[in-house]
Motif scaffolding. Structure first.
Motif, PDB file in Angstrom:
ATOM      1  N   UNK A   1       9.907  22.907  23.607  1.00 44.75           N
ATOM      2  CA  UNK A   1       8.645  23.652  23.177  1.00 44.75           C
ATOM      3  C   UNK A   1       7.458  22.859  23.877  1.00 44.75           C
ATOM      4  N   UNK A   2       6.555  23.594  23.712  1.00 38.33           N
ATOM      5  CA  UNK A   2       5.129  22.854  24.555  1.00 38.33           C
ATOM      6  C   UNK A   2       4.955  21.596  24.128  1.00 38.33           C
ATOM      7  N   UNK A   3       5.049  21.221  23.060  1.00 37.02           N
ATOM      8  CA  UNK A   3       4.756  19.976  22.577  1.00 37.02           C
ATOM      9  C   UNK A   3       5.802  18.781  23.174  1.00 37.02           C
ATOM     10  N   UNK A   4       7.067  19.214  23.750  1.00 37.99           N
ATOM     11  CA  UNK A   4       7.696  18.164  24.328  1.00 37.99           C
ATOM     12  C   UNK A   4       7.129  17.839  25.741  1.00 37.99           C
ATOM     13  N   UNK A   5       6.100  18.504  26.344  1.00 36.43           N
ATOM     14  CA  UNK A   5       5.328  18.201  27.281  1.00 36.43           C
ATOM     15  C   UNK A   5       4.386  16.935  26.980  1.00 36.43           C
ATOM     16  N   UNK A   6       4.038  16.600  25.847  1.00 31.50           N
ATOM     17  CA  UNK A   6       2.985  15.805  25.256  1.00 31.50           C
ATOM     18  C   UNK A   6       3.790  14.281  25.172  1.00 31.50           C
ATOM     19  N   UNK A   7       3.036  13.429  24.912  1.00 31.78           N
ATOM     20  CA  UNK A   7       3.227  12.167  24.674  1.00 31.78           C
ATOM     21  C   UNK A   7       4.033  12.097  23.350  1.00 31.78           C
ATOM     22  N   UNK A   8       4.991  11.240  22.946  1.00 35.17           N
ATOM     23  CA  UNK A   8       5.437  11.122  21.649  1.00 35.17           C
ATOM     24  C   UNK A   8       4.647  11.040  20.535  1.00 35.17           C
ATOM     25  N   UNK A   9       3.523  10.244  20.733  1.00 36.54           N
ATOM     26  CA  UNK A   9       2.426  10.059  19.699  1.00 36.54           C
ATOM     27  C   UNK A   9       1.837  11.511  19.249  1.00 36.54           C
ATOM     28  N   UNK A  10       1.633  11.982  20.359  1.00 33.75           N
ATOM     29  CA  UNK A  10       0.603  13.345  20.386  1.00 33.75           C
ATOM     30  C   UNK A  10       1.527  14.450  19.616  1.00 33.75           C
ATOM     31  N   UNK A  11       2.867  14.351  20.289  1.00 30.74           N
ATOM     32  CA  UNK A  11       3.755  15.367  19.398  1.00 30.74           C
ATOM     33  C   UNK A  11       4.085  15.140  18.097  1.00 30.74           C
ATOM     34  N   UNK A  12       4.061  13.827  17.731  1.00 30.31           N
ATOM     35  CA  UNK A  12       4.273  13.457  16.216  1.00 30.31           C
ATOM     36  C   UNK A  12       3.136  13.977  15.458  1.00 30.31           C
ATOM     37  N   UNK A  13       1.891  13.823  16.067  1.00 35.08           N
ATOM     38  CA  UNK A  13       0.511  13.946  15.243  1.00 35.08           C
ATOM     39  C   UNK A  13       0.496  15.591  15.065  1.00 35.08           C
ATOM     40  N   UNK A  14       1.024  16.339  15.988  1.00 36.41           N
ATOM     41  CA  UNK A  14       0.873  17.800  16.047  1.00 36.41           C
ATOM     42  C   UNK A  14       2.023  18.474  15.085  1.00 36.41           C
ATOM     43  N   UNK A  15       3.102  17.834  15.129  1.00 34.47           N
ATOM     44  CA  UNK A  15       3.976  18.332  14.161  1.00 34.47           C
ATOM     45  C   UNK A  15       3.702  18.047  12.747  1.00 34.47           C
ATOM     46  N   UNK A  16       3.274  16.838  12.370  1.00 38.60           N
ATOM     47  CA  UNK A  16       2.935  16.439  11.237  1.00 38.60           C
ATOM     48  C   UNK A  16       1.600  17.436  10.598  1.00 38.60           C
ATOM     49  N   UNK A  17       0.640  17.598  11.471  1.00 41.17           N
ATOM     50  CA  UNK A  17      -0.533  18.525  11.158  1.00 41.17           C
ATOM     51  C   UNK A  17       0.018  19.800  10.944  1.00 41.17           C
ATOM     52  N   UNK A  18       0.782  20.238  11.615  1.00 43.78           N
ATOM     53  CA  UNK A  18       1.446  21.764  11.552  1.00 43.78           C
ATOM     54  C   UNK A  18       2.277  21.806  10.070  1.00 43.78           C
ATOM     55  N   UNK A  19       2.963  20.822   9.750  1.00 47.35           N
ATOM     56  CA  UNK A  19       3.673  20.670   8.472  1.00 47.35           C
ATOM     57  C   UNK A  19       2.667  20.608   7.195  1.00 47.35           C
ATOM     58  N   UNK A  20       1.667  19.946   7.439  1.00 47.52           N
ATOM     59  CA  UNK A  20       0.617  19.561   6.429  1.00 47.52           C
ATOM     60  C   UNK A  20      -0.136  21.061   6.071  1.00 47.52           C
ATOM     61  N   UNK A  21      -0.378  21.757   7.230  1.00 48.64           N
ATOM     62  CA  UNK A  21      -1.059  23.088   7.210  1.00 48.64           C
ATOM     63  C   UNK A  21      -0.161  24.115   6.366  1.00 48.64           C
ATOM     64  N   UNK A  22       0.983  24.148   6.575  1.00 49.04           N
ATOM     65  CA  UNK A  22       2.128  25.129   6.163  1.00 49.04           C
ATOM     66  C   UNK A  22       2.407  24.567   4.679  1.00 49.04           C
TER      67      UNK A  22
END
Length: 166
Positions: free
Chosen positions: A143-164
């Motif tokens: 996924x596009x987040x796999x192109x990001x740093x591990x920290x940035x990816x973790x932050x976006x995944x957590x934010x998406x889960x929180x929004x869901x």
């Protein structure tokens, strides 16, 4: 046809490679039609079959201004890519509510089976190229987040889960 539901980011199917398509059949054409309906309902500029739980190397892309210009691809592979990069904010319905800029080649030449089952080589530039590369990543289990740093990816995944959860 019909719009289909998206798999959530945590679904393991999104993180593994899809199977190649041997031949373009009526079933494949029906899947592409559903994918286009699903892409239009988002709305978005591309969709890969694994995003809706179909583990085949099928993708559709329509970055046209007028819409209705979708390119249907089976087994797409990048043959050539430009040295010049382009940054674009990318997102995915599998990770709703978040996006991030990703650098990708500005232009690519892609080989794929088209809707008639013929091998086609086509050049894509700009948003078209970005979307095609994004879909090819999905077909490879990225996924596009796999192109990001591990920290940035973790932050976006957590934010998406929180929004869901809202």
């Amino acid at each position: 046809m019909a719009a289909r539901a998206f798999l959530p980011y945590a679904d393991p199917r999104l993180h593994r490679a899809a199977e190649p398509v041997d031949t373009v059949t009526e079933t494949v054409r029906m899947i592409w039609d559903d994918m286009i309906d699903t892409m239009e309902a988002m709305p978005g500029v591309g969709l890969a079959a694994p995003q809706i739980g179909i583990m085949l190397q099928l993708a559709v892309v329509d970055a046209s201004d007028k819409r209705g210009q979708a390119v249907r691809m089976a087994n797409p592979v990048v043959l050539h890519e430009s040295v010049k990069l382009r940054s674009h904010d990318e997102a995915s319905p599998n990770l709703p509510g978040v996006s991030a800029p990703v650098q990708r080649p500005r232009a690519v030449t892609v080989r794929f089976l088209n809707e008639t089952g013929e091998v086609e080589d086509r050049d894509f530039v700009g948003l078209w190229a970005t979307s095609v590369q994004h879909q090819i990543d999905h077909l490879a289990g990225r996924l596009y987040v796999d192109h990001l740093t591990p920290l940035r990816r973790k932050m976006l995944v957590a934010k998406s889960a929180k929004l869901a959860r809202r």
